[in-house]
Design a protein around this motif. Structure first.
Motif, PDB file in Angstrom:
ATOM      1  N   ALA A  79       0.811  -1.218   0.000  1.00  0.00           N
ATOM      2  CA  ALA A  79       0.000   0.000   0.000  1.00  0.00           C
ATOM      3  C   ALA A  79       0.843   1.266   0.000  1.00  0.00           C
ATOM      4  O   ALA A  79       0.454   2.278  -0.582  1.00  0.00           O
ATOM      5  N   VAL A  80       2.006   1.224   0.640  1.00  0.00           N
ATOM      6  CA  VAL A  80       2.842   2.418   0.741  1.00  0.00           C
ATOM      7  C   VAL A  80       3.365   2.848  -0.640  1.00  0.00           C
ATOM      8  O   VAL A  80       3.754   3.997  -0.826  1.00  0.00           O
ATOM      9  N   HIS A  81       3.310   1.960  -1.611  1.00  0.00           N
ATOM     10  CA  HIS A  81       3.772   2.279  -2.966  1.00  0.00           C
ATOM     11  C   HIS A  81       2.631   2.731  -3.884  1.00  0.00           C
ATOM     12  O   HIS A  81       2.873   3.033  -5.047  1.00  0.00           O
ATOM     13  N   GLN A  82       1.413   2.772  -3.355  1.00  0.00           N
ATOM     14  CA  GLN A  82       0.257   3.214  -4.131  1.00  0.00           C
ATOM     15  C   GLN A  82      -0.123   4.613  -3.657  1.00  0.00           C
ATOM     16  O   GLN A  82      -0.514   4.806  -2.515  1.00  0.00           O
ATOM     17  N   ARG A  83      -0.004   5.581  -4.539  1.00  0.00           N
ATOM     18  CA  ARG A  83      -0.139   7.003  -4.199  1.00  0.00           C
ATOM     19  C   ARG A  83      -1.407   7.314  -3.406  1.00  0.00           C
ATOM     20  O   ARG A  83      -1.366   7.938  -2.358  1.00  0.00           O
ATOM     21  N   GLU A  84      -2.551   6.913  -3.906  1.00  0.00           N
ATOM     22  CA  GLU A  84      -3.817   7.261  -3.260  1.00  0.00           C
ATOM     23  C   GLU A  84      -3.964   6.582  -1.902  1.00  0.00           C
ATOM     24  O   GLU A  84      -4.387   7.207  -0.926  1.00  0.00           O
ATOM     25  N   PHE A  87      -1.573   8.256   0.507  1.00  0.00           N
ATOM     26  CA  PHE A  87      -2.035   9.595   0.866  1.00  0.00           C
ATOM     27  C   PHE A  87      -3.034   9.542   2.014  1.00  0.00           C
ATOM     28  O   PHE A  87      -2.894  10.236   3.012  1.00  0.00           O
ATOM     29  N   PHE A  88      -4.066   8.695   1.871  1.00  0.00           N
ATOM     30  CA  PHE A  88      -5.094   8.639   2.911  1.00  0.00           C
ATOM     31  C   PHE A  88      -4.654   7.837   4.127  1.00  0.00           C
ATOM     32  O   PHE A  88      -5.058   8.129   5.247  1.00  0.00           O
ATOM     33  N   HIS A  92      -2.227  12.305   4.570  1.00  0.00           N
ATOM     34  CA  HIS A  92      -3.364  13.159   4.926  1.00  0.00           C
ATOM     35  C   HIS A  92      -3.580  13.174   6.433  1.00  0.00           C
ATOM     36  O   HIS A  92      -3.666  14.240   7.050  1.00  0.00           O
ATOM     37  N   SER A  93      -3.647  12.009   7.018  1.00  0.00           N
ATOM     38  CA  SER A  93      -3.928  11.930   8.452  1.00  0.00           C
ATOM     39  C   SER A  93      -2.808  12.539   9.290  1.00  0.00           C
ATOM     40  O   SER A  93      -3.066  13.224  10.279  1.00  0.00           O
ATOM     41  N   SER A  94      -1.569  12.325   8.899  1.00  0.00           N
ATOM     42  CA  SER A  94      -0.434  12.875   9.659  1.00  0.00           C
ATOM     43  C   SER A  94      -0.404  14.397   9.600  1.00  0.00           C
ATOM     44  O   SER A  94      -0.248  15.070  10.629  1.00  0.00           O
ATOM     45  N   VAL A  95      -0.540  14.949   8.404  1.00  0.00           N
ATOM     46  CA  VAL A  95      -0.493  16.404   8.257  1.00  0.00           C
ATOM     47  C   VAL A  95      -1.687  17.056   8.949  1.00  0.00           C
ATOM     48  O   VAL A  95      -1.535  18.096   9.604  1.00  0.00           O
ATOM     49  N   MET A  96      -2.846  16.452   8.843  1.00  0.00           N
ATOM     50  CA  MET A  96      -4.021  17.021   9.503  1.00  0.00           C
ATOM     51  C   MET A  96      -3.876  16.974  11.023  1.00  0.00           C
ATOM     52  O   MET A  96      -4.268  17.917  11.718  1.00  0.00           O
ATOM     53  N   PHE A  97      -3.298  15.902  11.538  1.00  0.00           N
ATOM     54  CA  PHE A  97      -3.085  15.813  12.979  1.00  0.00           C
ATOM     55  C   PHE A  97      -2.086  16.874  13.437  1.00  0.00           C
ATOM     56  O   PHE A  97      -2.300  17.543  14.456  1.00  0.00           O
ATOM     57  N   PRO A 139      -7.537  16.669  -0.292  1.00  0.00           N
ATOM     58  CA  PRO A 139      -7.563  16.100  -1.645  1.00  0.00           C
ATOM     59  C   PRO A 139      -8.511  16.907  -2.550  1.00  0.00           C
ATOM     60  O   PRO A 139      -9.626  16.504  -2.837  1.00  0.00           O
ATOM     61  N   TRP A 140      -8.047  18.056  -2.984  1.00  0.00           N
ATOM     62  CA  TRP A 140      -8.855  18.969  -3.796  1.00  0.00           C
ATOM     63  C   TRP A 140      -9.274  18.324  -5.109  1.00  0.00           C
ATOM     64  O   TRP A 140      -8.560  17.482  -5.651  1.00  0.00           O
ATOM     65  N   ALA A 141     -10.391  18.761  -5.641  1.00  0.00           N
ATOM     66  CA  ALA A 141     -10.889  18.231  -6.911  1.00  0.00           C
ATOM     67  C   ALA A 141      -9.928  18.511  -8.062  1.00  0.00           C
ATOM     68  O   ALA A 141      -9.885  17.768  -9.043  1.00  0.00           O
ATOM     69  N   PHE A 142      -9.126  19.557  -7.966  1.00  0.00           N
ATOM     70  CA  PHE A 142      -8.199  19.933  -9.030  1.00  0.00           C
ATOM     71  C   PHE A 142      -6.808  19.310  -8.873  1.00  0.00           C
ATOM     72  O   PHE A 142      -5.950  19.489  -9.720  1.00  0.00           O
TER      73      PHE A 142
END
Length: 154
Positions: A79-84, A87-88, A92-97, A139-142
């Protein structure tokens, strides 16, 4: 439950962003114009911090019921080699925390300060750093890396 939490997490994101932006505008205005730190300023600080805490709570629950993060946790080596998935599951979780910690520290410092200008300055700096980190990890739409819709239906 998962889809409801996801929709709620998406909705609360806008409340977090709007309240943080408002708090930052008031903080810079008060700091640069030497205004007194009023009850309204304190309420805005408290609301922004509260929305951030609500969002992280929803996010933590979502983290443990999400099929994406479940896959990440069970198949970490792949999983660590799959971008999406990475990320989640991790980014994402680390930066948000980290963002929440910074916003909370800033809010706590403001409560203990007695000088109005110092309160505004502290709130402006800590909340701005938190907001920049949040904006970088949504994870913005753009986004070409990982994207999601702006709003999710319940």
């Amino acid at each position: 439950m998962y889809s409801t939490l996801l929709a709620l997490h998406s909705l609360v994101r806008w409340l977090v962003l709007a309240s943080l932006l408002l708090a930052i505008i008031y903080a810079y205005r008060g700091w640069l114009q030497n205004k007194p730190f009023t009850r309204t300023d304190n309420t805005i600080r408290n609301i922004a911090t509260s929305f951030a805490h609500i969002q992280i709570t929803i996010g933590l629950i979502l983290y443990y019921v999400s099929p994406i993060t479940t896959y990440f946790l069970h198949y970490f080596k792949d999983a660590v080699h799959q971008r999406e998935i990475r990320f989640f599951g991790m980014e994402h979780s680390s930066v948000m925390f980290i963002s929440l910690v910074l916003i909370t520290i800033g809010s706590g410092k403001v409560k203990r300060l007695t000088n109005d200008k110092a309160k505004f300055k502290t709130m402006a700096i800590w909340f701005t750093i938190g907001l920049v980190l949040i904006l970088s990890s949504i994870p913005w739409a753009f986004s070409p890396l990982v994207h999601r819709p702006y709003f999710r239906a319940f």
